[in-house]
Design a protein around this motif. Structure first.
Motif, PDB file in Angstrom:
ATOM      1  N   ARG A  99      62.431  43.312 -46.054  1.00  0.00           N
ATOM      2  CA  ARG A  99      62.071  44.691 -46.412  1.00  0.00           C
ATOM      3  C   ARG A  99      63.266  45.621 -46.234  1.00  0.00           C
ATOM      4  NH1 ARG A  99      56.796  47.111 -46.783  1.00  0.00           N
ATOM      5  NH2 ARG A  99      56.239  44.953 -47.153  1.00  0.00           N
ATOM      6  N   LEU A 100      64.017  45.448 -45.154  1.00  0.00           N
ATOM      7  CA  LEU A 100      65.199  46.298 -44.941  1.00  0.00           C
ATOM      8  C   LEU A 100      66.274  46.020 -45.989  1.00  0.00           C
ATOM      9  CD1 LEU A 100      65.421  46.364 -41.053  1.00  0.00           C
ATOM     10  CD2 LEU A 100      64.632  48.177 -42.588  1.00  0.00           C
ATOM     11  N   ASP A 101      66.401  44.763 -46.411  1.00  0.00           N
ATOM     12  CA  ASP A 101      67.351  44.445 -47.489  1.00  0.00           C
ATOM     13  C   ASP A 101      66.941  45.128 -48.791  1.00  0.00           C
ATOM     14  OD1 ASP A 101      68.909  42.891 -45.831  1.00  0.00           O
ATOM     15  OD2 ASP A 101      68.106  40.972 -46.563  1.00  0.00           O
ATOM     16  N   LEU A 102      65.631  45.137 -49.081  1.00  0.00           N
ATOM     17  CA  LEU A 102      65.148  45.826 -50.282  1.00  0.00           C
ATOM     18  C   LEU A 102      65.404  47.327 -50.186  1.00  0.00           C
ATOM     19  CD1 LEU A 102      61.776  43.929 -50.806  1.00  0.00           C
ATOM     20  CD2 LEU A 102      63.835  43.747 -52.225  1.00  0.00           C
ATOM     21  N   LEU A 103      65.211  47.884 -49.017  1.00  0.00           N
ATOM     22  CA  LEU A 103      65.475  49.305 -48.820  1.00  0.00           C
ATOM     23  C   LEU A 103      66.968  49.608 -48.967  1.00  0.00           C
ATOM     24  CD1 LEU A 103      64.000  51.928 -48.298  1.00  0.00           C
ATOM     25  CD2 LEU A 103      64.276  51.518 -45.847  1.00  0.00           C
ATOM     26  N   ALA A 104      67.820  48.715 -48.475  1.00  0.00           N
ATOM     27  CA  ALA A 104      69.264  48.886 -48.647  1.00  0.00           C
ATOM     28  C   ALA A 104      69.635  48.802 -50.128  1.00  0.00           C
ATOM     29  CB  ALA A 104      70.023  47.842 -47.834  1.00  0.00           C
ATOM     30  N   GLU A 105      68.956  47.934 -50.866  1.00  0.00           N
ATOM     31  CA  GLU A 105      69.168  47.843 -52.318  1.00  0.00           C
ATOM     32  C   GLU A 105      68.768  49.156 -52.984  1.00  0.00           C
ATOM     33  OE1 GLU A 105      70.394  45.798 -55.711  1.00  0.00           O
ATOM     34  OE2 GLU A 105      70.387  44.970 -53.689  1.00  0.00           O
ATOM     35  N   GLN A 106      67.654  49.734 -52.536  1.00  0.00           N
ATOM     36  CA  GLN A 106      67.220  51.021 -53.069  1.00  0.00           C
ATOM     37  C   GLN A 106      68.253  52.105 -52.742  1.00  0.00           C
ATOM     38  OE1 GLN A 106      63.993  53.160 -51.148  1.00  0.00           O
ATOM     39  NE2 GLN A 106      63.031  53.445 -53.142  1.00  0.00           N
ATOM     40  N   GLU A 107      68.784  52.075 -51.529  1.00  0.00           N
ATOM     41  CA  GLU A 107      69.813  53.059 -51.143  1.00  0.00           C
ATOM     42  C   GLU A 107      71.001  52.959 -52.081  1.00  0.00           C
ATOM     43  OE1 GLU A 107      73.539  54.377 -49.455  1.00  0.00           O
ATOM     44  OE2 GLU A 107      73.004  52.282 -49.736  1.00  0.00           O
ATOM     45  N   ARG A 108      71.431  51.741 -52.387  1.00  0.00           N
ATOM     46  CA  ARG A 108      72.563  51.556 -53.313  1.00  0.00           C
ATOM     47  C   ARG A 108      72.203  52.053 -54.714  1.00  0.00           C
ATOM     48  NH1 ARG A 108      72.985  47.108 -49.932  1.00  0.00           N
ATOM     49  NH2 ARG A 108      71.758  45.737 -51.282  1.00  0.00           N
ATOM     50  N   PHE A 109      70.978  51.782 -55.132  1.00  0.00           N
ATOM     51  CA  PHE A 109      70.507  52.263 -56.444  1.00  0.00           C
ATOM     52  C   PHE A 109      70.564  53.791 -56.499  1.00  0.00           C
ATOM     53  CE2 PHE A 109      67.074  53.993 -59.023  1.00  0.00           C
ATOM     54  CZ  PHE A 109      67.200  53.316 -60.229  1.00  0.00           C
ATOM     55  N   LEU A 110      69.998  54.439 -55.488  1.00  0.00           N
ATOM     56  CA  LEU A 110      69.952  55.903 -55.469  1.00  0.00           C
ATOM     57  C   LEU A 110      71.352  56.508 -55.384  1.00  0.00           C
ATOM     58  CD1 LEU A 110      66.852  56.424 -53.163  1.00  0.00           C
ATOM     59  CD2 LEU A 110      66.987  56.819 -55.636  1.00  0.00           C
ATOM     60  N   ARG A 111      72.216  55.879 -54.583  1.00  0.00           N
ATOM     61  CA  ARG A 111      73.589  56.384 -54.481  1.00  0.00           C
ATOM     62  C   ARG A 111      74.333  56.161 -55.796  1.00  0.00           C
ATOM     63  NH1 ARG A 111      77.534  53.521 -51.995  1.00  0.00           N
ATOM     64  NH2 ARG A 111      75.957  52.375 -50.836  1.00  0.00           N
ATOM     65  N   GLY A 112      74.112  55.003 -56.409  1.00  0.00           N
ATOM     66  CA  GLY A 112      74.765  54.689 -57.675  1.00  0.00           C
ATOM     67  C   GLY A 112      74.359  55.626 -58.813  1.00  0.00           C
ATOM     68  N   HIS A 113      73.171  56.205 -58.704  1.00  0.00           N
ATOM     69  CA  HIS A 113      72.696  57.151 -59.709  1.00  0.00           C
ATOM     70  C   HIS A 113      72.797  58.601 -59.220  1.00  0.00           C
ATOM     71  CE1 HIS A 113      71.110  53.390 -61.308  1.00  0.00           C
ATOM     72  NE2 HIS A 113      71.172  54.006 -62.471  1.00  0.00           N
ATOM     73  N   PHE A 115      71.748  60.202 -56.589  1.00  0.00           N
ATOM     74  CA  PHE A 115      70.679  60.881 -55.867  1.00  0.00           C
ATOM     75  C   PHE A 115      71.053  61.049 -54.400  1.00  0.00           C
ATOM     76  CE2 PHE A 115      68.364  59.192 -59.507  1.00  0.00           C
ATOM     77  CZ  PHE A 115      67.654  60.306 -59.895  1.00  0.00           C
ATOM     78  N   LEU A 116      71.941  60.199 -53.922  1.00  0.00           N
ATOM     79  CA  LEU A 116      72.470  60.300 -52.560  1.00  0.00           C
ATOM     80  C   LEU A 116      73.969  60.517 -52.659  1.00  0.00           C
ATOM     81  CD1 LEU A 116      70.655  57.280 -50.832  1.00  0.00           C
ATOM     82  CD2 LEU A 116      70.079  59.702 -50.648  1.00  0.00           C
ATOM     83  N   GLN A 117      74.477  61.442 -51.877  1.00  0.00           N
ATOM     84  CA  GLN A 117      75.903  61.747 -51.945  1.00  0.00           C
ATOM     85  C   GLN A 117      76.745  60.800 -51.112  1.00  0.00           C
ATOM     86  OE1 GLN A 117      76.378  65.872 -50.947  1.00  0.00           O
ATOM     87  NE2 GLN A 117      75.521  66.566 -52.882  1.00  0.00           N
ATOM     88  N   SER A 118      76.174  60.283 -50.030  1.00  0.00           N
ATOM     89  CA  SER A 118      76.955  59.406 -49.162  1.00  0.00           C
ATOM     90  C   SER A 118      76.100  58.211 -48.742  1.00  0.00           C
ATOM     91  CB  SER A 118      77.468  60.172 -47.947  1.00  0.00           C
ATOM     92  OG  SER A 118      76.400  60.763 -47.249  1.00  0.00           O
ATOM     93  N   PRO A 119      76.759  57.140 -48.315  1.00  0.00           N
ATOM     94  CA  PRO A 119      76.009  55.936 -47.934  1.00  0.00           C
ATOM     95  C   PRO A 119      75.114  56.160 -46.718  1.00  0.00           C
ATOM     96  CG  PRO A 119      78.372  55.478 -48.142  1.00  0.00           C
ATOM     97  CD  PRO A 119      78.198  56.962 -48.225  1.00  0.00           C
ATOM     98  N   VAL A 120      74.023  55.397 -46.678  1.00  0.00           N
ATOM     99  CA  VAL A 120      73.107  55.392 -45.546  1.00  0.00           C
ATOM    100  C   VAL A 120      73.069  53.969 -45.006  1.00  0.00           C
ATOM    101  CG1 VAL A 120      70.715  55.694 -44.802  1.00  0.00           C
ATOM    102  CG2 VAL A 120      71.697  57.246 -46.516  1.00  0.00           C
ATOM    103  N   ASP A 121      73.336  53.814 -43.737  1.00  0.00           N
ATOM    104  CA  ASP A 121      73.234  52.506 -43.090  1.00  0.00           C
ATOM    105  C   ASP A 121      71.762  52.278 -42.764  1.00  0.00           C
ATOM    106  OD1 ASP A 121      73.186  50.282 -41.435  1.00  0.00           O
ATOM    107  OD2 ASP A 121      74.900  50.923 -40.230  1.00  0.00           O
ATOM    108  N   VAL A 122      71.063  51.592 -43.656  1.00  0.00           N
ATOM    109  CA  VAL A 122      69.616  51.420 -43.538  1.00  0.00           C
ATOM    110  C   VAL A 122      69.241  50.721 -42.232  1.00  0.00           C
ATOM    111  CG1 VAL A 122      67.621  50.254 -44.557  1.00  0.00           C
ATOM    112  CG2 VAL A 122      69.217  51.523 -46.010  1.00  0.00           C
TER     113      VAL A 122
END
Length: 137
Positions: A99-113, A115-122
């Motif tokens: 689940r945390l890996d999927l959330l980290a994938e979502q973080e990368r998706f949102l940052r790549g598009h 929606f997030l300005q900087s990385p989040v260490d999930v």
């Protein structure tokens, strides 16, 4: 709506074994609380998670009732609910490595598009403490 317009399923992402194919801006859906609430009232957060887990337990044993509730909530009717929601899908929450890996994938998706300005260490962001306080979690 898709059924009303005669749309056909091109790709059923729920049928793809790799859950990463379903990661997008809204999936997975993390449960978030303000750090201040977690610091000052951890019991409230634990109680909230406990209620969610009890509801997930109930839903697992009452699929027809869940379908009725979804139909009423979405206005989709029985056929719409049957087409849109996977029967037996678990509503249980957890902080498993998957689940945390999927959330980290979502973080990368949102940052790549953008929606997030900087990385989040999930892994560092997720706090396991409240869920560990739930009796059956």
């Amino acid at each position: 709506a898709a059924l009303r317009h005669g749309a056909e399923v091109g790709i059923d992402l729920d049928a793809v074994p790799d859950r990463r194919t379903r990661v997008n801006n809204g999936t997975p859906r993390p449960i978030t609380v303000h750090q201040r609430l977690l610091d000052e009232h951890p019991d409230v957060v634990t109680r909230f998670l406990s209620v969610l887990l009890r509801a997930a337990d109930w839903a697992a044993g009452h699929p027809a009732e869940v379908a009725r509730i979804l139909g009423a909530e979405t206005g989709a009717g029985a056929s719409g609910v049957a087409a849109a929601y996977v029967p037996g899908a678990s509503l249980h929450l957890d902080l498993s490595p998957e689940r945390l890996d999927l959330l980290a994938e979502q973080e990368r998706f949102l940052r790549g598009h953008h929606f997030l300005q900087s990385p989040v260490d999930v892994a560092a962001w997720a706090d396991h403490t409240p869920l560990q306080g739930v009796p059956h979690a």
